[in-house]
Motif scaffolding. Structure first.
Motif, short mmCIF file in Angstrom:
data_model
loop_
_atom_site.label_atom_id
_atom_site.label_comp_id
_atom_site.label_asym_id
_atom_site.label_seq_id
_atom_site.Cartn_x
_atom_site.Cartn_y
_atom_site.Cartn_z
N THR A 30 0.79 -1.15 0.05
CA THR A 30 0.02 0.14 -0.18
C THR A 30 0.89 1.16 0.07
OG1 THR A 30 -2.01 1.17 1.21
CG2 THR A 30 -0.29 -0.06 2.46
N ASP A 31 0.39 2.36 -0.54
CA ASP A 31 0.92 3.55 -0.49
C ASP A 31 0.52 4.51 0.60
OD1 ASP A 31 2.68 5.46 -1.93
OD2 ASP A 31 0.93 6.92 -2.35
N SER A 32 -0.23 4.05 1.30
CA SER A 32 -0.81 4.72 2.57
C SER A 32 -0.06 4.56 3.83
CB SER A 32 -2.22 4.13 2.75
OG SER A 32 -2.86 4.92 4.12
N ILE A 33 -0.22 5.39 4.72
CA ILE A 33 0.59 5.32 5.80
C ILE A 33 -0.05 4.26 7.06
CG2 ILE A 33 1.99 7.13 5.47
CD1 ILE A 33 0.03 8.57 7.82
N PHE A 34 -1.59 4.02 6.60
CA PHE A 34 -2.19 3.20 7.24
C PHE A 34 -2.45 1.71 6.83
CE2 PHE A 34 -3.46 7.61 7.87
CZ PHE A 34 -3.32 7.96 9.16
N LEU A 35 -2.95 0.91 7.98
CA LEU A 35 -3.29 -0.56 7.52
C LEU A 35 -4.53 -0.62 7.41
CD1 LEU A 35 -0.83 -2.52 9.85
CD2 LEU A 35 -0.66 -2.66 7.49
N ASN A 36 -5.23 -0.29 6.12
CA ASN A 36 -6.47 -0.55 6.04
C ASN A 36 -6.83 -0.75 4.70
OD1 ASN A 36 -5.80 1.93 4.58
ND2 ASN A 36 -7.14 3.15 6.10
N ASP A 40 -5.84 2.27 -2.07
CA ASP A 40 -6.08 3.21 -3.09
C ASP A 40 -4.93 3.14 -4.20
OD1 ASP A 40 -8.42 4.25 -1.73
OD2 ASP A 40 -7.16 5.62 -0.61
N ALA A 41 -3.58 3.07 -3.59
CA ALA A 41 -2.53 2.77 -4.47
C ALA A 41 -1.68 2.06 -4.26
CB ALA A 41 -1.67 4.39 -4.80
N TYR A 42 -0.84 1.32 -5.04
CA TYR A 42 0.36 0.37 -4.52
C TYR A 42 1.58 1.07 -4.55
CZ TYR A 42 -3.48 -3.23 -4.90
OH TYR A 42 -4.78 -3.59 -4.62
N SER A 43 2.57 0.91 -3.97
CA SER A 43 3.88 1.11 -3.82
C SER A 43 4.89 0.10 -3.10
CB SER A 43 3.69 2.57 -3.15
OG SER A 43 5.13 3.12 -2.86
N ARG A 223 3.30 -2.16 18.85
CA ARG A 223 2.88 -1.26 20.19
C ARG A 223 3.16 0.09 20.06
NH1 ARG A 223 6.35 -3.61 25.19
NH2 ARG A 223 4.86 -2.15 26.04
N GLU A 224 3.87 0.59 19.32
CA GLU A 224 4.28 1.96 19.20
C GLU A 224 3.51 2.57 18.22
OE1 GLU A 224 8.60 2.23 19.10
OE2 GLU A 224 8.92 1.17 20.81
N ASN A 225 3.68 2.31 16.95
CA ASN A 225 2.94 2.64 15.97
C ASN A 225 2.65 1.85 14.82
OD1 ASN A 225 2.12 4.87 14.03
ND2 ASN A 225 4.33 5.24 13.37
N ILE A 226 1.74 1.42 14.57
CA ILE A 226 1.10 0.56 13.41
C ILE A 226 1.58 1.14 12.13
CG2 ILE A 226 -0.58 -0.87 12.45
CD1 ILE A 226 -2.16 -0.92 15.19
N SER A 227 2.47 0.61 11.43
CA SER A 227 2.88 0.95 10.03
C SER A 227 2.78 -0.25 9.10
CB SER A 227 4.30 1.32 10.16
OG SER A 227 4.81 1.60 9.05
N PRO A 228 2.66 0.00 7.98
CA PRO A 228 2.54 -1.00 6.86
C PRO A 228 4.13 -1.76 6.48
CG PRO A 228 1.50 0.93 6.04
CD PRO A 228 1.92 1.33 7.31
N ALA A 229 5.03 -1.21 7.10
CA ALA A 229 6.24 -1.58 7.37
C ALA A 229 6.28 -2.98 8.02
CB ALA A 229 7.20 -0.66 7.95
N VAL A 230 5.30 -3.10 8.89
CA VAL A 230 5.20 -4.43 9.72
C VAL A 230 4.92 -5.68 8.67
CG1 VAL A 230 3.97 -5.67 11.51
CG2 VAL A 230 4.62 -3.27 11.88
#
Length: 256
Positions: A30-36, A40-43, A223-230
């Motif tokens: 995902t191109d978004s900063i949220f896991l949802n 909208d766009a792929y990256s 725990r700290e900040n849910i990110s698509p990097a996970v």
């Protein structure tokens, strides 16, 4: 009709096991900063983040170092233990086998506290060697089970024939027993490496800031900040595990 129900049940079970994994993996792109959803766009930005971030890069390197060390040590110890249990050279082999398998059933928190206290007493707390030894404790049972299963399929008369022709015990092991048991050894090594990569709870107790593994980094990030990097890191773990499983299957099918 029975076969239809069996196929349907098997399909539902596979979906139950696989769908949670399939649901999270597309979010790695995902191109978004949220896991949802919807996406909208792929990256590939989150894979680039894994390479740019010092914490993520260090955690990947640490996982490879610790996983490789734990795998090598557990394969040696587990193979030797399986051979000893097979030969009935030790008293009460069933009791000893149960003791070897205890790390598979003991809660990770209990094991983590015990290892933390033990490693602190010998000066290995918060060190790479301490984490490798701790992961080895978890990995050895998988190697023992895998190698013991392979040893049960070996005809003992083959080894006796080699010994009767003048081969020493070491030669029999190197030229006969080990090649025949190699599929079990390889399978145990794959399970050991995958177990080390995935371990979080034990690592939280025995590892220091410099031994932060990929699984621990993922846990901290959640725990700290849910990110698509996970999700990107999870995809790397899954792909790596599948590659190891494929390698193990290839080595097992290859003629000796």
């Amino acid at each position: 009709m029975l076969r239809v129900f069996q196929a349907l049940f098997a399909t539902l079970m596979m979906a139950f096991l696989i769908l949670p994994i399939v649901a999270i993996l597309p979010l790695a792109f995902t191109d978004s900063i949220f896991l949802n959803y919807p996406i909208d766009a792929y990256s590939l930005r989150w894979f680039e983040e894994l390479g740019r971030s010092a914490q993520w890069s260090a955690s990947i390197v640490n996982s490879l170092i610790i996983g490789s060390g734990a795998t090598a040590l557990s394969v040696v110890l587990g193979t030797l233990a399986a051979l000893a249990l097979r030969g009935r050279a030790i008293p009460f082999p069933d009791v000893v086998r149960t003791i070897f398998l205890l790390p598979m059933v003991v809660p990770a928190v209990v094991l983590g506290v015990g290892l933390q206290i033990s490693l602190a007493r010998i000066g290995l707390s918060s060190t790479y060697l301490g984490v490798i030894v701790s992961h080895t404790v978890l990995c050895v049972p998988f190697v023992i089970v895998s190698v013991s299963t392979a040893l049960q399929g070996i005809d003992r008369t083959t080894e006796r024939a080699a010994a009767s022709l003048g081969a020493s015990p070491a030669t029999v092991f190197r030229r006969v027993t080990l090649p025949l048991a190699m599929p079990g050894v390889v399978t145990g090594a794959v399970f050991a490496f995958a177990t080390s990569l995935d371990e979080v709870v034990l690592t939280l107790f025995v590892a220091g800031p410099n031994q932060r593994t990929l699984a621990r980094q993922m846990f901290s990030s959640i725990r700290e900040n849910i990110s698509p990097a996970v999700a990107a890191a999870a995809l790397l773990l899954i792909v790596g595990t599948l590659l190891l499983a494929g390698l193990a299957a290839f080595l097992r099918r290859r003629p000796a």
